[in-house]
Write a protein that holds these residues in place. Structure first.
Motif, mmCIF file in Angstrom:
data_model
loop_
_atom_site.group_PDB
_atom_site.id
_atom_site.type_symbol
_atom_site.label_atom_id
_atom_site.label_comp_id
_atom_site.label_asym_id
_atom_site.label_seq_id
_atom_site.Cartn_x
_atom_site.Cartn_y
_atom_site.Cartn_z
ATOM 1 N N GLN A 171 0.837 -1.333 0.127
ATOM 2 C CA GLN A 171 -0.089 0.089 -0.025
ATOM 3 C C GLN A 171 0.694 1.370 -0.073
ATOM 4 O O GLN A 171 1.910 1.088 0.441
ATOM 5 C CB GLN A 171 -0.903 0.140 1.239
ATOM 6 C CG GLN A 171 -2.201 -0.844 1.563
ATOM 7 C CD GLN A 171 -3.087 -0.270 0.118
ATOM 8 O OE1 GLN A 171 -3.680 0.490 0.104
ATOM 9 N NE2 GLN A 171 -3.119 -1.010 -0.968
ATOM 10 N N ASP B 188 -1.884 4.872 3.854
ATOM 11 C CA ASP B 188 -2.658 3.744 4.448
ATOM 12 C C ASP B 188 -1.890 2.830 5.077
ATOM 13 O O ASP B 188 -2.532 1.708 5.120
ATOM 14 C CB ASP B 188 -3.528 3.051 3.246
ATOM 15 C CG ASP B 188 -4.693 3.881 2.794
ATOM 16 O OD1 ASP B 188 -5.232 4.583 3.822
ATOM 17 O OD2 ASP B 188 -5.115 4.250 1.616
ATOM 18 N N LEU C 42 -3.619 0.524 7.491
ATOM 19 C CA LEU C 42 -4.362 -0.786 7.186
ATOM 20 C C LEU C 42 -3.428 -2.081 7.159
ATOM 21 O O LEU C 42 -3.888 -3.145 7.540
ATOM 22 C CB LEU C 42 -5.200 -0.621 5.729
ATOM 23 C CG LEU C 42 -6.275 0.255 5.657
ATOM 24 C CD1 LEU C 42 -6.643 0.518 4.056
ATOM 25 C CD2 LEU C 42 -7.332 0.143 6.467
ATOM 26 N N ASP D 116 -11.443 -0.321 -1.431
ATOM 27 C CA ASP D 116 -10.507 0.110 -0.786
ATOM 28 C C ASP D 116 -9.290 0.016 -1.742
ATOM 29 O O ASP D 116 -8.083 0.731 -1.543
ATOM 30 C CB ASP D 116 -10.391 -0.429 0.831
ATOM 31 C CG ASP D 116 -10.888 0.526 1.495
ATOM 32 O OD1 ASP D 116 -10.817 1.741 1.625
ATOM 33 O OD2 ASP D 116 -11.466 0.012 2.459
ATOM 34 N N SER E 114 -9.542 2.887 3.616
ATOM 35 C CA SER E 114 -8.664 3.404 3.561
ATOM 36 C C SER E 114 -8.734 4.935 3.161
ATOM 37 O O SER E 114 -9.863 5.400 3.441
ATOM 38 C CB SER E 114 -8.022 2.873 2.047
ATOM 39 O OG SER E 114 -8.970 3.026 1.128
ATOM 40 N N LYS E 115 -7.542 5.636 2.961
ATOM 41 C CA LYS E 115 -7.868 7.161 2.582
ATOM 42 C C LYS E 115 -8.718 7.496 1.406
ATOM 43 O O LYS E 115 -9.004 8.535 1.055
ATOM 44 C CB LYS E 115 -6.284 7.739 2.467
ATOM 45 C CG LYS E 115 -5.535 7.479 3.758
ATOM 46 C CD LYS E 115 -5.916 8.473 4.729
ATOM 47 C CE LYS E 115 -5.200 8.762 6.070
ATOM 48 N NZ LYS E 115 -5.215 7.541 6.893
ATOM 49 N N LYS E 116 -8.856 6.654 0.673
ATOM 50 C CA LYS E 116 -10.022 6.448 -0.436
ATOM 51 C C LYS E 116 -11.229 7.179 0.151
ATOM 52 O O LYS E 116 -12.003 7.722 -0.716
ATOM 53 C CB LYS E 116 -10.307 5.342 -1.286
ATOM 54 C CG LYS E 116 -10.232 5.350 -2.514
ATOM 55 C CD LYS E 116 -9.893 3.946 -3.340
ATOM 56 C CE LYS E 116 -8.347 3.667 -3.586
ATOM 57 N NZ LYS E 116 -8.230 2.402 -4.280
#
Lengths: 162, 162
Positions: free
Chosen positions: A57, A61, A64, B28, B110-112
């Motif tokens: 990633q 992120d 995660l 994600d 996630s940052k998404k």
């Protein structure tokens, strides 16, 4: 032991709680089952077989990746390339006792499932000592060469002593 | 209407049943909320704003894209680049009624998630007609320019008439 190494960074990032199906979906997208075969003069067969499960990633992120580490209760989070971080499990015991059983119970939905089955086969061969003989190395090499064929993006980080 | 176009391929691939958390995990990893802003002489503002939700996959996993289409009940599956296929939703109604509510109910981990919030903001601005005036276009452009900053891989397919 893979844990507690000083090179592991950002330990204080808060952990996100994950659902099993979320993990399957995320690994279907971002996970990789990889079998490295590297020349190694100290091994009887002349080669070292390094199976690894990784999820890469962007570092934004990283939380995660730590969440996956907590979820599976094994593995490490390390830098992969540049801005990319990797969650990685290389310990054969952790692969056999935690990663394999999880994906047996919660099957991947993508073609990565086929890589997973090949990966499990390699671990089974290693359990029987196949990687200690040239013939077994050859067998593992054939399996490994057919893995990750649809993968175009991440190459695993270079081998590293753990 | 986005459905039923002859260019859509491989309709007969059997559909996989998806779990909401699997979809969140997969998006994600592989999803993208994108806002395209293209010059368009026929629009009052001189520009066309094209928000789209996409999930790109190697064609070996096209069945997962069709499964997403079934899951959301909207969108199309099309070729993206080379061997890569995309599930794509561009209809403003489908984005507002299906995609946005799903990810409001099942948040991305996630940052998404931040891109999703910006994407929703753009849709809200468009609902108020902001994209029809130069000032609104400028506002949308500022939001769009801060989206997908951690994304290094997929660029959306070139605009296409639907």
């Amino acid at each position: 032991m893979e844990n507690g190494k000083p090179s592991e960074t950002l330990r204080s990032v808060p952990t996100v709680k994950l659902d099993a199906q979320w993990v399957v979906g995320f690994v279907d997208g971002e996970g990789c089952f990889f079998v490295g075969i590297n020349p190694h003069p100290e091994m009887t067969s002349g080669y070292q077989v390094l199976p690894e499960f990784t999820v890469v990633q962007h570092r934004r992120d990283i939380q995660l990746l730590y969440a996956l580490k907590t979820f599976f209760g094994c593995g490490v989070v390390r830098r992969n390339h540049g801005e990319r971080m990797a969650y990685r499990v290389r310990s054969l015991d952790h692969l056999k006792e935690r990663i394999i059983p999880f994906f047996e119970k919660h099957p991947l939905k993508s073609k990565k499932r086929i890589d997973f089955i090949k990966f499990r086969k390699v671990l089974q061969l290693m359990e029987r000592g196949a990687h200690l003989k040239m013939e077994g190395i050859q067998k593992i090499r054939v399996i490994a060469s057919t893995m990750n064929t649809g993968r175009e993006r991440e190459s695993p980080a270079p081998p590293e002593t753990e």
